[in-house]
Design a protein around this motif. Structure first.
Motif, PDB file in Angstrom:
ATOM      1  N   MET A   1       0.832  -1.202   0.000  1.00  0.00           N
ATOM      2  CA  MET A   1       0.000   0.000   0.000  1.00  0.00           C
ATOM      3  C   MET A   1       0.871   1.258   0.000  1.00  0.00           C
ATOM      4  N   LEU A   2       1.747   1.392   0.995  1.00  0.00           N
ATOM      5  CA  LEU A   2       2.658   2.535   1.048  1.00  0.00           C
ATOM      6  C   LEU A   2       3.611   2.501  -0.138  1.00  0.00           C
ATOM      7  N   TYR A   3       4.103   1.292  -0.445  1.00  0.00           N
ATOM      8  CA  TYR A   3       5.001   1.133  -1.600  1.00  0.00           C
ATOM      9  C   TYR A   3       4.322   1.606  -2.878  1.00  0.00           C
ATOM     10  N   GLN A   4       3.066   1.184  -3.097  1.00  0.00           N
ATOM     11  CA  GLN A   4       2.365   1.542  -4.320  1.00  0.00           C
ATOM     12  C   GLN A   4       2.113   3.050  -4.404  1.00  0.00           C
ATOM     13  N   PHE A   5       1.830   3.676  -3.245  1.00  0.00           N
ATOM     14  CA  PHE A   5       1.617   5.119  -3.232  1.00  0.00           C
ATOM     15  C   PHE A   5       2.915   5.863  -3.559  1.00  0.00           C
ATOM     16  N   LEU A   6       4.002   5.456  -2.901  1.00  0.00           N
ATOM     17  CA  LEU A   6       5.276   6.140  -3.110  1.00  0.00           C
ATOM     18  C   LEU A   6       5.807   5.938  -4.527  1.00  0.00           C
ATOM     19  N   TYR A   7       5.642   4.718  -5.032  1.00  0.00           N
ATOM     20  CA  TYR A   7       6.131   4.446  -6.389  1.00  0.00           C
ATOM     21  C   TYR A   7       5.330   5.213  -7.440  1.00  0.00           C
ATOM     22  N   SER A   8       4.062   5.479  -7.124  1.00  0.00           N
ATOM     23  CA  SER A   8       3.231   6.240  -8.065  1.00  0.00           C
ATOM     24  C   SER A   8       3.700   7.686  -8.204  1.00  0.00           C
ATOM     25  N   LEU A   9       4.510   8.151  -7.248  1.00  0.00           N
ATOM     26  CA  LEU A   9       5.023   9.515  -7.292  1.00  0.00           C
ATOM     27  C   LEU A   9       6.251   9.654  -8.192  1.00  0.00           C
ATOM     28  N   THR A  10       6.678   8.527  -8.785  1.00  0.00           N
ATOM     29  CA  THR A  10       7.860   8.546  -9.654  1.00  0.00           C
ATOM     30  C   THR A  10       7.705   9.527 -10.818  1.00  0.00           C
ATOM     31  N   ASP A  11       6.477   9.665 -11.305  1.00  0.00           N
ATOM     32  CA  ASP A  11       6.228  10.571 -12.436  1.00  0.00           C
ATOM     33  C   ASP A  11       6.527  12.032 -12.082  1.00  0.00           C
ATOM     34  N   TYR A  12       6.501  12.315 -10.778  1.00  0.00           N
ATOM     35  CA  TYR A  12       6.724  13.695 -10.333  1.00  0.00           C
ATOM     36  C   TYR A  12       8.121  13.902  -9.752  1.00  0.00           C
ATOM     37  N   CYS A  86       3.327  -4.659   7.893  1.00  0.00           N
ATOM     38  CA  CYS A  86       4.478  -4.331   7.040  1.00  0.00           C
ATOM     39  C   CYS A  86       4.377  -4.971   5.656  1.00  0.00           C
ATOM     40  N   CYS A  87       3.789  -6.159   5.578  1.00  0.00           N
ATOM     41  CA  CYS A  87       3.583  -6.770   4.259  1.00  0.00           C
ATOM     42  C   CYS A  87       2.598  -5.934   3.445  1.00  0.00           C
ATOM     43  N   ILE A  88       1.568  -5.426   4.093  1.00  0.00           N
ATOM     44  CA  ILE A  88       0.602  -4.564   3.399  1.00  0.00           C
ATOM     45  C   ILE A  88       1.263  -3.259   2.961  1.00  0.00           C
ATOM     46  N   LEU A  89       2.178  -2.758   3.777  1.00  0.00           N
ATOM     47  CA  LEU A  89       2.844  -1.492   3.457  1.00  0.00           C
ATOM     48  C   LEU A  89       3.862  -1.619   2.333  1.00  0.00           C
ATOM     49  N   TRP A  90       4.668  -2.695   2.362  1.00  0.00           N
ATOM     50  CA  TRP A  90       5.858  -2.742   1.507  1.00  0.00           C
ATOM     51  C   TRP A  90       5.824  -3.773   0.381  1.00  0.00           C
ATOM     52  N   CYS A  91       4.866  -4.673   0.374  1.00  0.00           N
ATOM     53  CA  CYS A  91       4.809  -5.688  -0.675  1.00  0.00           C
ATOM     54  C   CYS A  91       3.813  -5.306  -1.771  1.00  0.00           C
ATOM     55  N   LYS A  92       4.006  -5.898  -2.942  1.00  0.00           N
ATOM     56  CA  LYS A  92       3.027  -5.747  -4.010  1.00  0.00           C
ATOM     57  C   LYS A  92       1.792  -6.555  -3.632  1.00  0.00           C
ATOM     58  N   LEU A  93       0.688  -5.875  -3.402  1.00  0.00           N
ATOM     59  CA  LEU A  93      -0.516  -6.553  -2.935  1.00  0.00           C
ATOM     60  C   LEU A  93      -1.178  -7.371  -4.037  1.00  0.00           C
ATOM     61  N   SER A  94      -0.709  -7.199  -5.262  1.00  0.00           N
ATOM     62  CA  SER A  94      -1.225  -8.003  -6.375  1.00  0.00           C
ATOM     63  C   SER A  94      -0.521  -9.356  -6.465  1.00  0.00           C
ATOM     64  N   ASN A  95       0.511  -9.559  -5.652  1.00  0.00           N
ATOM     65  CA  ASN A  95       1.278 -10.804  -5.692  1.00  0.00           C
ATOM     66  C   ASN A  95       0.587 -11.870  -4.835  1.00  0.00           C
ATOM     67  N   ALA A 234       8.110 -15.250  -6.905  1.00  0.00           N
ATOM     68  CA  ALA A 234       8.877 -15.544  -5.689  1.00  0.00           C
ATOM     69  C   ALA A 234       9.703 -14.379  -5.171  1.00  0.00           C
ATOM     70  N   SER A 235      10.142 -13.482  -6.049  1.00  0.00           N
ATOM     71  CA  SER A 235      11.032 -12.411  -5.606  1.00  0.00           C
ATOM     72  C   SER A 235      10.396 -11.537  -4.532  1.00  0.00           C
ATOM     73  N   GLU A 236       9.091 -11.393  -4.566  1.00  0.00           N
ATOM     74  CA  GLU A 236       8.405 -10.565  -3.565  1.00  0.00           C
ATOM     75  C   GLU A 236       8.488 -11.199  -2.171  1.00  0.00           C
ATOM     76  N   LEU A 237       8.703 -12.517  -2.127  1.00  0.00           N
ATOM     77  CA  LEU A 237       8.826 -13.194  -0.838  1.00  0.00           C
ATOM     78  C   LEU A 237      10.120 -12.825  -0.122  1.00  0.00           C
ATOM     79  N   ALA A 238      11.097 -12.303  -0.869  1.00  0.00           N
ATOM     80  CA  ALA A 238      12.327 -11.820  -0.236  1.00  0.00           C
ATOM     81  C   ALA A 238      11.992 -10.675   0.719  1.00  0.00           C
ATOM     82  N   ILE A 239      11.013  -9.859   0.338  1.00  0.00           N
ATOM     83  CA  ILE A 239      10.585  -8.754   1.202  1.00  0.00           C
ATOM     84  C   ILE A 239       9.869  -9.300   2.434  1.00  0.00           C
TER      85      ILE A 239
END
Length: 359
Positions: A1-12, A86-95, A234-239
């Motif tokens: 969730m937090l990851y997706q919000f912060l990454y969406s700011l990349t355009d700016y 923390c998983c909700i904050l930092w992981c891809k929730l689509s995984n 599987a790579s998301e499981l590293a997080i």
């Protein structure tokens, strides 16, 4: 969730592009989970003391453990909460793999929570019956299997370490194998959790090993180079593993000798099951036996002791099982047993990682 919000700011702001990197989110996840447990545990300890929810020490245990009676327990509740947040904050929730691991971890944790609660309520070391716990655990693993293998089309092939081309398709038999891995990992960690800080450091070591394995098998270049199966999700499981590590370190702050709080079955069953589910999803189930060799040794000591006791009508192999109690009764101080077992766990973790180049 937090990851997706912060990454969406990349355009700016191009600075936010850093959040697309798994290694960066691993660090963020580990730090966040550590501080979440660190700050939430003291009020939880105060609450447990206020309600007089303390550890019930089993009568047949070493006599000097009686002084631990009343120490707050169920600290795994805070650990699992921190992992979920923390998983909700930092992981891809689509995984889907992230949700599968959380299903198993939190599900087994709830079984442990009920077991702990009944022990506290009854004021004796008697919670759920063994067959009740096993039944609930089997149902959860069955759900995990149905979603992963039937819903996501996950492969039922078994990959063996040390061999390039030794692969066996278990078919429906993988359901039984999944039960063996997850139930074995969960209950072995539960048996290990008998001394201050004993179980949590080996858990951190195994989580560290699987953070590397998850990252490797989730990267097609690394997986191909090391002759490992490539598993896209599987790579998301590293997080997730990094979050496990951070939460474990936060718990160790309060569980180190002399412990201010114990993990309880809610923690040991949940965290152990989480490791087992990750081992399955990254197709490195057999390495769990090596990386988690300390858990295996503890579980085997109990099985051997019980079997030998029945076969010989009362004789014992060890002074007491699980294995850590044997060394206590040999005269080793508790903290020496714990630290030496940590060293053994670290060595086996390194051995597990070294097998990556042996094919």
């Amino acid at each position: 969730m937090l990851y997706q919000f912060l990454y969406s700011l990349t355009d700016y702001f191009s600075l936010f592009n850093v959040f697309k990197y798994i290694t960066f989110r691993m660090i963020c996840g580990a730090i966040t989970s550590f501080f979440l447990v660190y700050f939430l545990m003291p009020p939880f300890i105060r609450f447990m003391k206020l309600k007089q929810f303390g550890q019930i020490v089993r009568e047949e245990g070493p006599s000097h453990h009686k002084k631990k009676t009343g120490t707050p327990t169920m600290g795994g509740t805070v650990v699992l909460f921190a992992i979920l947040v923390c998983c909700i904050l930092w992981c891809k929730l689509s995984n889907p793999f992230v949700w599968l691991v959380l299903l198993v971890t939190i599900g087994f944790g709830l079984i442990g929570f009920l077991d702990d609660y009944l022990k506290i309520k009854r004021k004796k070391n008697l919670g759920l019956r063994a067959r009740e716990k096993i039944l609930f655990q089997i149902v959860l693993v069955g759900l995990f299997y149905f979603i992963a293998f039937k819903g996501l089309g996950f492969s039922s092939q078994l990959v063996f370490p040390f061999f390039k081309n030794l692969i066996i398709d278990l078919g429906i038999g993988y359901l039984l194998f999944s039960m063996l891995v997850i139930l074995g990992s969960s209950n072995a960690m539960n048996l290990t959790d008998g001394l201050d800080g004993l179980a949590i450091v080996p858990f951190i070591v195994v989580a560290g090993v699987y953070s590397v394995l998850s990252y490797v098998v989730g990267n097609i270049k690394f997986a191909t180079y090391l002759l490992l199966p490539y598993i896209p999700y599987a790579s998301e499981l590293a997080i997730v593993c990094a979050i496990f590590i951070g939460a474990g370190l936060g718990f160790l702050w309060y569980n180190s000798y002399p412990a201010e709080i114990f993990m309880g079955d809610v923690g040991s069953l949940g965290l152990g099951a989480g490791l087992g589910s990750i081992a399955i999803l990254v197709k490195q189930e057999f390495l769990l036996v090596i990386a988690g060799a300390l858990f295996v040794m503890e579980a085997l000591s109990v099985m051997l002791q019980v079997a030998y006791f029945k076969l010989t009508h009362g004789k014992r192999i060890f002074k007491m099982a699980p294995l850590h109690h044997h060394f206590e009764l040999l005269g080793w101080p508790e903290n020496k047993v714990v630290v030496r077992f940590w060293i053994i766990s670290l060595i086996f973790g390194l051995i597990a990682l070294s097998t990556l180049k042996i094919r």
